[in-house]
Design a protein around this motif. Sequence first.
Motif, PDB file in Angstrom:
ATOM      1  N   SER A 150      31.990  40.999  38.548  1.00  0.00           N
ATOM      2  CA  SER A 150      32.358  40.345  37.186  1.00  0.00           C
ATOM      3  C   SER A 150      33.039  41.795  36.404  1.00  0.00           C
ATOM      4  O   SER A 150      32.815  42.881  36.865  1.00  0.00           O
ATOM      5  CB  SER A 150      30.990  39.955  36.532  1.00  0.00           C
ATOM      6  OG  SER A 150      30.067  40.952  36.237  1.00  0.00           O
ATOM      7  N   ASN A 169      33.727  27.622  37.301  1.00  0.00           N
ATOM      8  CA  ASN A 169      33.330  28.652  35.991  1.00  0.00           C
ATOM      9  C   ASN A 169      33.911  27.718  34.813  1.00  0.00           C
ATOM     10  O   ASN A 169      34.153  26.934  34.600  1.00  0.00           O
ATOM     11  CB  ASN A 169      34.224  29.830  36.453  1.00  0.00           C
ATOM     12  CG  ASN A 169      35.744  29.748  36.714  1.00  0.00           C
ATOM     13  OD1 ASN A 169      36.183  28.805  36.297  1.00  0.00           O
ATOM     14  ND2 ASN A 169      36.394  30.572  37.311  1.00  0.00           N
ATOM     15  N   LEU A 225      25.863  35.615  29.411  1.00  0.00           N
ATOM     16  CA  LEU A 225      25.734  36.007  30.944  1.00  0.00           C
ATOM     17  C   LEU A 225      24.554  35.182  31.817  1.00  0.00           C
ATOM     18  O   LEU A 225      23.757  35.021  31.312  1.00  0.00           O
ATOM     19  CB  LEU A 225      25.404  37.536  31.106  1.00  0.00           C
ATOM     20  CG  LEU A 225      26.506  38.428  30.192  1.00  0.00           C
ATOM     21  CD1 LEU A 225      26.009  39.858  30.360  1.00  0.00           C
ATOM     22  CD2 LEU A 225      27.866  38.436  30.632  1.00  0.00           C
ATOM     23  N   ARG A 265      27.631  37.836  23.800  1.00  0.00           N
ATOM     24  CA  ARG A 265      28.047  37.268  25.307  1.00  0.00           C
ATOM     25  C   ARG A 265      26.806  36.749  25.832  1.00  0.00           C
ATOM     26  O   ARG A 265      25.613  36.788  25.787  1.00  0.00           O
ATOM     27  CB  ARG A 265      28.204  38.690  26.189  1.00  0.00           C
ATOM     28  CG  ARG A 265      28.845  39.762  25.701  1.00  0.00           C
ATOM     29  CD  ARG A 265      30.194  39.753  25.111  1.00  0.00           C
ATOM     30  NE  ARG A 265      30.960  38.760  25.904  1.00  0.00           N
ATOM     31  CZ  ARG A 265      32.014  38.047  25.246  1.00  0.00           C
ATOM     32  NH1 ARG A 265      32.086  38.219  24.054  1.00  0.00           N
ATOM     33  NH2 ARG A 265      32.905  37.480  26.038  1.00  0.00           N
ATOM     34  N   GLU A 307      30.163  34.303  32.857  1.00  0.00           N
ATOM     35  CA  GLU A 307      30.149  35.491  33.430  1.00  0.00           C
ATOM     36  C   GLU A 307      28.950  36.052  34.155  1.00  0.00           C
ATOM     37  O   GLU A 307      27.826  35.811  33.696  1.00  0.00           O
ATOM     38  CB  GLU A 307      30.881  36.618  32.574  1.00  0.00           C
ATOM     39  CG  GLU A 307      31.077  37.950  33.278  1.00  0.00           C
ATOM     40  CD  GLU A 307      31.726  38.931  32.518  1.00  0.00           C
ATOM     41  OE1 GLU A 307      32.038  40.207  32.817  1.00  0.00           O
ATOM     42  OE2 GLU A 307      32.176  38.669  31.453  1.00  0.00           O
ATOM     43  N   THR A 322      31.805  42.556  33.510  1.00  0.00           N
ATOM     44  CA  THR A 322      30.765  43.407  33.227  1.00  0.00           C
ATOM     45  C   THR A 322      30.108  44.071  34.129  1.00  0.00           C
ATOM     46  O   THR A 322      29.704  45.373  33.929  1.00  0.00           O
ATOM     47  CB  THR A 322      29.599  42.217  32.552  1.00  0.00           C
ATOM     48  OG1 THR A 322      30.139  41.555  31.610  1.00  0.00           O
ATOM     49  CG2 THR A 322      28.353  43.258  32.077  1.00  0.00           C
TER      50      THR A 322
END
Length: 315
Positions: A173, A112, A201, A199, A164, A175
Amino acid sequence: MQTVLGANGQIGRELARCLKREYADNNIDKTAGKIRLVSRNPQQVNGTDELVAADLLDAEQTSRAVEGSSVVYLTAGLPMNTQMWIDQWGVIMYNVIAACEQHKAKLVFFDNTYMYPQTSEVQTETTRFEPHGLKGVVREEIANDLLEAMKQGRVEALICRAPEFYGPGLTQSITTTTVIEPLKAGKKAKVFLRDDTLRTLIYTPDASRAMALLGNTPDAFGQTWHLPCDDNRLTYREFVQLAAKAFGTKPAYTIVKKWQLVLAGLFNQRICDTTELLPRYAVDNLFDSSKFKQRFPEFKATSIAEGLRVIAGGK
């Protein structure tokens, strides 16, 4: 034999499907095309997978799980518990590296971005490590452990990194939990800190599909790769509007302030363990995956609109 360590998570399950569909079924050498799924309680994904129960905290069990593998994918995840990360991630990485070294297996590590600076600067594969919080420090340490083993020639490996998640199935997650699931249920979403920052994603099936491609590309090893994302980044305000349209619900949301999250963290350990990630929601998150897209121009990242349509139940 291609082996998935931590196969019960959403990324691991999607990876198993992709490996079967794109590589195992098309492999003339059916031994090389076999798929092994490893976790404490592994479950079938394709119906033909070899299942191996193993605890990656145990060196002998990890070695047995890796034995006979040509490529090993480390997709294991831990709960959002800081102390557990401190106690367990280093051991897991040590055992997996040792097992791959012992059995001459290539390693693909699904990573990550917690070790990156939580600023608005563009994140590339060469971005410096500057973690904010203990979980970020842990991720920096295990990434460096693997990079050092690669440098020493102990293991042939690659790191693939993702921002994410969002996606179908049991995707976990912030979100998903605070925006997608409430909106899908016709409830009001919660947005952390601001609704006007961009963001980045990643759609979980894209992440797994790209990881499988990297693991089956010999010249991809020895490098770090950012997995492909939709470059049409949205603010949470725009994301809520698009998601509500896909789900047929109202685009209602509340912005949760930092002081509210800190206060809630005093009474909820999971929220407390999440607060170190808050700076990333106060600024644009600009995760760049152009290296992957230039190397694999035929790979098409799923648009956010299409991803939300699939989550909503579309075909």
